[in-house]
Design an enzyme around this catalytic site. Structure first.
Site, PDB file in Angstrom:
ATOM      1  N   GLU A  90     -42.741  16.880  81.814  1.00  0.00           N
ATOM      2  CA  GLU A  90     -43.672  17.951  81.434  1.00  0.00           C
ATOM      3  C   GLU A  90     -43.024  18.913  80.448  1.00  0.00           C
ATOM      4  O   GLU A  90     -41.832  19.205  80.556  1.00  0.00           O
ATOM      5  CB  GLU A  90     -43.984  18.797  82.666  1.00  0.00           C
ATOM      6  CG  GLU A  90     -44.920  18.195  83.625  1.00  0.00           C
ATOM      7  CD  GLU A  90     -45.210  19.197  84.744  1.00  0.00           C
ATOM      8  OE1 GLU A  90     -45.935  18.807  85.641  1.00  0.00           O
ATOM      9  OE2 GLU A  90     -44.704  20.344  84.712  1.00  0.00           O
ATOM     10  N   CYS A 103     -40.831  25.410  77.036  1.00  0.00           N
ATOM     11  CA  CYS A 103     -40.090  25.176  78.274  1.00  0.00           C
ATOM     12  C   CYS A 103     -39.868  23.666  78.403  1.00  0.00           C
ATOM     13  O   CYS A 103     -40.840  22.908  78.434  1.00  0.00           O
ATOM     14  CB  CYS A 103     -40.899  25.720  79.457  1.00  0.00           C
ATOM     15  SG  CYS A 103     -40.109  25.451  81.038  1.00  0.00           S
ATOM     16  N   CYS A 110     -36.391  16.549  90.709  1.00  0.00           N
ATOM     17  CA  CYS A 110     -35.312  17.520  90.967  1.00  0.00           C
ATOM     18  C   CYS A 110     -34.905  17.440  92.429  1.00  0.00           C
ATOM     19  O   CYS A 110     -35.750  17.341  93.316  1.00  0.00           O
ATOM     20  CB  CYS A 110     -35.784  18.941  90.641  1.00  0.00           C
ATOM     21  SG  CYS A 110     -34.480  20.172  90.856  1.00  0.00           S
ATOM     22  N   CYS A 114     -36.278  23.560  96.062  1.00  0.00           N
ATOM     23  CA  CYS A 114     -36.811  24.920  96.256  1.00  0.00           C
ATOM     24  C   CYS A 114     -38.220  24.797  96.839  1.00  0.00           C
ATOM     25  O   CYS A 114     -39.038  24.037  96.330  1.00  0.00           O
ATOM     26  CB  CYS A 114     -36.829  25.681  94.933  1.00  0.00           C
ATOM     27  SG  CYS A 114     -35.215  25.717  94.145  1.00  0.00           S
ATOM     28  N   CYS A 117     -41.656  25.077  94.779  1.00  0.00           N
ATOM     29  CA  CYS A 117     -41.691  24.425  93.474  1.00  0.00           C
ATOM     30  C   CYS A 117     -42.281  23.022  93.556  1.00  0.00           C
ATOM     31  O   CYS A 117     -41.836  22.205  94.364  1.00  0.00           O
ATOM     32  CB  CYS A 117     -40.268  24.361  92.923  1.00  0.00           C
ATOM     33  SG  CYS A 117     -40.147  23.420  91.412  1.00  0.00           S
ATOM     34  N   CYS A 334     -44.405  24.624  87.434  1.00  0.00           N
ATOM     35  CA  CYS A 334     -43.402  23.617  87.112  1.00  0.00           C
ATOM     36  C   CYS A 334     -43.613  22.363  87.962  1.00  0.00           C
ATOM     37  O   CYS A 334     -43.589  22.417  89.179  1.00  0.00           O
ATOM     38  CB  CYS A 334     -42.033  24.242  87.397  1.00  0.00           C
ATOM     39  SG  CYS A 334     -40.673  23.141  87.376  1.00  0.00           S
TER      40      CYS A 334
HETATM   41  S1  SF4 Z   1     -37.255  25.645  90.928  1.00  0.00           S
HETATM   42 FE1  SF4 Z   1     -37.909  23.495  91.053  1.00  0.00          FE
HETATM   43  S2  SF4 Z   1     -37.078  22.511  89.226  1.00  0.00           S
HETATM   44 FE2  SF4 Z   1     -35.999  24.468  89.474  1.00  0.00          FE
HETATM   45  S3  SF4 Z   1     -34.157  23.948  90.675  1.00  0.00           S
HETATM   46 FE3  SF4 Z   1     -35.732  24.536  92.178  1.00  0.00          FE
HETATM   47  S4  SF4 Z   1     -36.725  22.577  92.772  1.00  0.00           S
HETATM   48 FE4  SF4 Z   1     -35.584  22.215  90.858  1.00  0.00          FE
END
Ligand code: SF4
Length: 348
Positions: A90, A103, A110, A114, A117, A334
């Site tokens: 993306e 961005c 990932c 988090c 996210c 994101c």
């Molecule tokens: S915010 Fe999302 S993309 Fe960024 S480090 Fe945390 S899990 Fe990974």
């Protein structure tokens, strides 16, 4: 096939020497790629024909093709693009008064997990190469060329943890920053990390002029561990110590990103704790409206609450900005668009 965008200027010179070509041709190739922005080796008319044939055997140019785009009423454009191996990434292009900001994504998925996210919903499959990240910028720049616009700012803040793909991300920055390349100034490139302390220290030692942003999102260790698993190996005090050292040694201002989550990190007490944590540092706090991710149950705060939180920070002597909402009518969080695409792929 490897994309030629992978090569930094130095690597391009080494590649040329290995092919028995003069090193100065690296500047010619950079100019064709990043100034004239060609899409084929055949257009590089000042290179020997036989060498062009060799390049075609070994490298591709454009690593991305568009799958989908969503355009918001505020001008934000979200692209979903496919890499050569079928993975999707993306990109989000936002228009600000001070220019166009892109961005970019640094990993396919990932692993940082988090909890707020959408990118964390899909585990990391692999790192992007430097050239694939450069390819993201070129993909958008070639579209902007049609309107006489340019990518003015880059934030490495899309899917992935940039410092978990350190070498490729730093090579990427070197390529887009090069005067012979896109010449995007260091101060217009921002790398955002969730807080991998040893990599922050490595970055500090490099004395780069790129901006560093920290995804903080919680002012206490307890809350941060709940929201961001990275806080377990690298607790808040260690993180803040590394950041203070970075900022002082490099004379650089830090940005702390703080997504306001309703009932989680938005109380007056949290605002005061946050101000106490950051006060005295060469830093400001960027308060970010939350683009809701359906799967995890968090909700954002309204404008009044965000402004109230902002006021507390300012009153307690900490500089802050309140980021405008971008793309709230599209899948702008994101990883959201990609997560939908991958689910659809699996169910079809
Ligand atoms: S915010 Fe999302 S993309 Fe960024 S480090 Fe945390 S899990 Fe990974």
């Amino acid at each position: 096939m490897q994309t030629i965008y992978d090569l930094t200027l130095k690597q391009m010179q080494e590649m040329l020497e290995a092919h028995g070509q003069k090193a100065y041709r690296a500047k010619q190739i950079f100019s064709w790629l990043y100034r004239k922005r060609v899409s084929s080796f055949d257009e590089m008319s000042d290179l020997p024909k036989s060498f062009i044939e060799q390049l075609k055997q070994e490298y591709s140019i454009e690593p991305l093709k568009e799958i989908q785009r969503q355009v918001s009423h505020d001008g934000t454009i979200k692209f979903l693009a496919e890499l050569q191996d079928g993975s999707s990434v993306e990109l989000v292009l936002m228009h600000f008064q001070y220019g166009d900001s892109l961005c970019v994504t640094s990993q396919v998925g990932c692993n940082m997990g988090c909890s707020f996210c959408a990118s964390g919903l899909l585990k990391k499959q692999r790192d992007l190469t430097a050239g694939e990240i450069v390819g993201e910028v070129m993909f958008v720049q070639k579209q902007l060329d049609k309107e006489g616009r340019r990518v003015d700012n880059i934030v490495v803040m899309g899917t992935g943890e940039p410092f978990d793909n350190y070498t490729n991300v730093m090579n990427f920055c070197s390529i887009v920053n090069s005067d012979l390349g896109l010449a995007i100034g260091s101060r217009h490139i921002t790398i955002s990390t969730c807080g991998i302390v040893p990599k922050i220290r490595e970055f500090a030692q490099g004395h780069y002029q790129y901006n560093l942003a920290i995804s903080l999102h919680a002012p206490t260790n307890e809350l941060r561990r709940k929201l961001m698993p990275i806080a377990k190996p690298y607790p808040l005090d260690e993180l803040m110590q590394a950041l203070r050292e970075y900022s002082e040694d490099n004379h650089r201002r830090l940005t702390f990103e703080y997504i306001l989550l309703h009932g989680v990190n938005d109380s007056d007490e949290m605002a005061i704790t946050l101000a106490n944590l950051v006060r005295g540092m060469n830093a400001y706090i960027n308060l970010i409206p939350y683009n809701q991710v359906d799967e995890n149950g968090y909700i954002g705060v309204d404008d009044k609450k965000a402004l109230h939180f902002y006021d507390i920070l300012m009153k307690h002597g900490v500089k802050a900005t309140l980021r405008q909402k971008h793309g709230d009518d599209i899948d702008a969080a994101c990883g959201q668009l990609r997560a939908k695409h991958e689910r659809n792929k699996q169910s079809s």
